[in-house]
Design a protein around this motif. Structure first.
Motif, PDB file in Angstrom:
ATOM      1  N   LYS A 100       0.827  -1.197   0.000  1.00  0.00           N
ATOM      2  CA  LYS A 100       0.000   0.000   0.000  1.00  0.00           C
ATOM      3  C   LYS A 100       0.870   1.259   0.000  1.00  0.00           C
ATOM      4  CE  LYS A 100      -3.617  -2.522   0.051  1.00  0.00           C
ATOM      5  NZ  LYS A 100      -4.436  -2.634  -1.177  1.00  0.00           N
ATOM      6  N   SER A 101       0.615   2.138  -0.949  1.00  0.00           N
ATOM      7  CA  SER A 101       1.422   3.355  -1.071  1.00  0.00           C
ATOM      8  C   SER A 101       1.181   4.328   0.075  1.00  0.00           C
ATOM      9  CB  SER A 101       1.112   4.052  -2.400  1.00  0.00           C
ATOM     10  OG  SER A 101      -0.248   4.476  -2.444  1.00  0.00           O
ATOM     11  N   CYS A 102       0.030   4.228   0.720  1.00  0.00           N
ATOM     12  CA  CYS A 102      -0.313   5.177   1.782  1.00  0.00           C
ATOM     13  C   CYS A 102       0.481   4.944   3.059  1.00  0.00           C
ATOM     14  CB  CYS A 102      -1.809   5.111   2.082  1.00  0.00           C
ATOM     15  SG  CYS A 102      -2.435   3.426   2.293  1.00  0.00           S
ATOM     16  N   CYS A 103       0.750   3.673   3.381  1.00  0.00           N
ATOM     17  CA  CYS A 103       1.417   3.351   4.647  1.00  0.00           C
ATOM     18  C   CYS A 103       2.605   2.411   4.473  1.00  0.00           C
ATOM     19  CB  CYS A 103       0.423   2.733   5.626  1.00  0.00           C
ATOM     20  SG  CYS A 103      -0.427   1.266   4.975  1.00  0.00           S
ATOM     21  N   ARG A 129      -6.642   2.622   6.801  1.00  0.00           N
ATOM     22  CA  ARG A 129      -7.967   3.158   6.444  1.00  0.00           C
ATOM     23  C   ARG A 129      -7.887   4.419   5.589  1.00  0.00           C
ATOM     24  NH1 ARG A 129     -10.158  -1.104   6.539  1.00  0.00           N
ATOM     25  NH2 ARG A 129     -12.214  -0.121   6.446  1.00  0.00           N
ATOM     26  N   HIS A 130      -6.776   4.630   4.940  1.00  0.00           N
ATOM     27  CA  HIS A 130      -6.632   5.751   4.017  1.00  0.00           C
ATOM     28  C   HIS A 130      -7.396   5.419   2.736  1.00  0.00           C
ATOM     29  CE1 HIS A 130      -4.685   8.541   1.170  1.00  0.00           C
ATOM     30  NE2 HIS A 130      -4.318   9.242   2.232  1.00  0.00           N
ATOM     31  N   PRO A 131      -8.083   6.399   2.137  1.00  0.00           N
ATOM     32  CA  PRO A 131      -8.814   6.123   0.891  1.00  0.00           C
ATOM     33  C   PRO A 131      -7.893   5.576  -0.196  1.00  0.00           C
ATOM     34  CG  PRO A 131      -9.456   8.248   1.786  1.00  0.00           C
ATOM     35  CD  PRO A 131      -8.285   7.785   2.603  1.00  0.00           C
ATOM     36  N   LYS A 134      -6.962   7.070  -6.410  1.00  0.00           N
ATOM     37  CA  LYS A 134      -7.842   7.019  -7.576  1.00  0.00           C
ATOM     38  C   LYS A 134      -7.066   6.895  -8.882  1.00  0.00           C
ATOM     39  CE  LYS A 134     -11.331   9.857  -5.234  1.00  0.00           C
ATOM     40  NZ  LYS A 134     -12.075  11.144  -5.257  1.00  0.00           N
ATOM     41  N   ASN A 135      -5.810   7.309  -8.857  1.00  0.00           N
ATOM     42  CA  ASN A 135      -5.011   7.264 -10.080  1.00  0.00           C
ATOM     43  C   ASN A 135      -3.526   7.172  -9.725  1.00  0.00           C
ATOM     44  OD1 ASN A 135      -4.230  10.034  -9.405  1.00  0.00           O
ATOM     45  ND2 ASN A 135      -6.266  10.611 -10.179  1.00  0.00           N
ATOM     46  N   LYS A 136      -2.692   7.110 -10.763  1.00  0.00           N
ATOM     47  CA  LYS A 136      -1.253   6.967 -10.557  1.00  0.00           C
ATOM     48  C   LYS A 136      -0.643   8.191  -9.881  1.00  0.00           C
ATOM     49  CE  LYS A 136      -0.419   3.748 -14.375  1.00  0.00           C
ATOM     50  NZ  LYS A 136       0.330   3.517 -15.641  1.00  0.00           N
ATOM     51  N   GLU A 137      -1.246   9.352 -10.120  1.00  0.00           N
ATOM     52  CA  GLU A 137      -0.722  10.574  -9.512  1.00  0.00           C
ATOM     53  C   GLU A 137      -0.861  10.533  -7.989  1.00  0.00           C
ATOM     54  OE1 GLU A 137       0.984  13.101 -10.781  1.00  0.00           O
ATOM     55  OE2 GLU A 137       1.022  11.897 -12.609  1.00  0.00           O
ATOM     56  N   GLU A 138      -1.978  10.006  -7.515  1.00  0.00           N
ATOM     57  CA  GLU A 138      -2.168   9.902  -6.067  1.00  0.00           C
ATOM     58  C   GLU A 138      -1.220   8.862  -5.469  1.00  0.00           C
ATOM     59  OE1 GLU A 138      -6.138   9.358  -4.755  1.00  0.00           O
ATOM     60  OE2 GLU A 138      -6.898  11.192  -5.694  1.00  0.00           O
ATOM     61  N   VAL A 139      -0.983   7.784  -6.214  1.00  0.00           N
ATOM     62  CA  VAL A 139      -0.007   6.787  -5.757  1.00  0.00           C
ATOM     63  C   VAL A 139       1.370   7.426  -5.651  1.00  0.00           C
ATOM     64  CG1 VAL A 139       1.190   4.650  -6.360  1.00  0.00           C
ATOM     65  CG2 VAL A 139      -1.276   4.833  -6.714  1.00  0.00           C
ATOM     66  N   LYS A 140       1.727   8.222  -6.663  1.00  0.00           N
ATOM     67  CA  LYS A 140       3.022   8.895  -6.670  1.00  0.00           C
ATOM     68  C   LYS A 140       3.135   9.876  -5.509  1.00  0.00           C
ATOM     69  CE  LYS A 140       6.096  11.527  -9.706  1.00  0.00           C
ATOM     70  NZ  LYS A 140       6.240  12.158 -11.054  1.00  0.00           N
ATOM     71  N   CYS A 141       2.046  10.583  -5.223  1.00  0.00           N
ATOM     72  CA  CYS A 141       2.034  11.543  -4.115  1.00  0.00           C
ATOM     73  C   CYS A 141       2.234  10.827  -2.779  1.00  0.00           C
ATOM     74  CB  CYS A 141       0.721  12.317  -4.116  1.00  0.00           C
ATOM     75  SG  CYS A 141       0.585  13.558  -2.802  1.00  0.00           S
TER      76      CYS A 141
END
Length: 308
Positions: A100-103, A129-131, A134-141
């Motif tokens: 998971k890119s968020c954590c 529990r992070h949303p 929606k796209n590759k840009e959010e993954v990159k962020c």
């Protein structure tokens, strides 16, 4: 009653711990430091260590090599993949899993699939529990934030991305940084061994390739351990190769147990060694199984969900 049991054990005398060069004892405010390489002798300072180097160097190198061998062939408690943070079952070797890119948490396919079924309308990370991006840009962020925090998983991921793009120099920088973090990173060491083996972004270096393979293997990287076995085998060091294969098989590496089976048939591995490795291999594989993971594998095979 045995009178000897009433006599307390004598503690090691501080005076017995002395500088190997000048002989000063570790008492009062005198603190000695051990030789980092061999852990055999102590010194009161850098000056004494330098002066004693010519006498100590041969035994130091010998002991350092022995210590390295002990560490290299010690069975890791688990693979470098660790456990899924949701179900707490070990991740299987060479099986898909979701990072998971968020954590930067690595979630097993079973828990990820269960999360899809229970939160199909509002997809969130099953761990933090992070949303869901929606796209590759959010993954990159998300990944950029984790890289800024020196997260080893994110750093390794960025290195892999640059490697796939052919930017081996940048991949080398990220993997080197990841490998240098506290406790290192088995994946980063393994990836660095690939660069040194192929001379991608760096000069070919057999010694450094082997070093990083060994570091990855020590960290529980079963594939690195298997490649070390192959290296030793091709160089005629069969005893060392078998040791590596047994360790990798006990971690759940299927390729290693297959190679051990062939070696057993050829008479290169004893029945006891193969039986021990086979039992441990089955135990490692069974420990990583669960109904959720089986359901996820079935769903992927049926095309109901994309391969994770």
């Amino acid at each position: 009653m045995d009178d000897n049991k009433l006599v307390p054990e004598e503690a090691e005398s501080p005076a017995a711990i002395c500088c190997a060069s000048c002989g000063i004892a570790e008492v009062d405010d005198i603190t000695l430091k051990k030789c980092d390489a061999c852990d055999l002798v102590r010194y009161c300072g850098d000056k004494c260590q330098r002066e004693h180097l010519s006498q100590h160097d041969p035994s130091c190198k010998k002991r350092a090599a022995e210590l390295r061998e002990e560490i290299l062939f010690k069975q890791p408690e688990s693979s470098h993949l660790g456990d899924c943070p949701i179900c707490f079952l070990p991740h299987p070797v060479n099986k898909p899993r979701a990072v998971k890119s968020c954590c930067s948490q690595t979630i097993c396919v079973g828990c990820d699939y269960a999360n899809v079924l229970t939160n199909c309308e509002q997809m969130m990370c099953p761990f933090c529990r992070h949303p869901k991006p929606k796209n590759k840009e959010e993954v990159k962020c998300n990944t950029t934030k984790r890289v800024a925090a020196s997260d080893p998983v994110a750093l390794n991921y960025i290195g892999q991305r640059h490697y796939r793009e052919g930017d081996y120099g940048t991949a080398f920088k990220f993997w080197t940084k990841t490998a240098a973090l506290k406790l290192g990173n088995a994946d980063a060491h393994y990836n660095l061994s690939i660069l040194y083996r192929g001379g991608k972004g760096v000069e070919k270096d057999e010694r450094k390739k082997l070093y990083h393979l060994e570091e990855a293997a020590i960290g529980g990287h079963a594939k690195a351990r298997h490649y070390l076995a192959y290296y030793e085998w091709t160089n005629g060091r069969f005893d060392r190769a078998v040791k590596h294969l047994i360790i990798a098989a006990r971690l759940g590496c299927g390729d290693s147990i297959k190679r051990l089976r062939t070696s057993y048939v050829d008479g290169l591995v004893s029945k006891e060694e193969f039986a021990m490795a086979l039992r441990a291999h089955h135990a490692a594989v069974d420990a990583a199984k669960s109904p959720q993971r089986d359901a996820a594998a079935t769903a992927v095979a049926a095309g109901k969900i994309k391969r994770m």
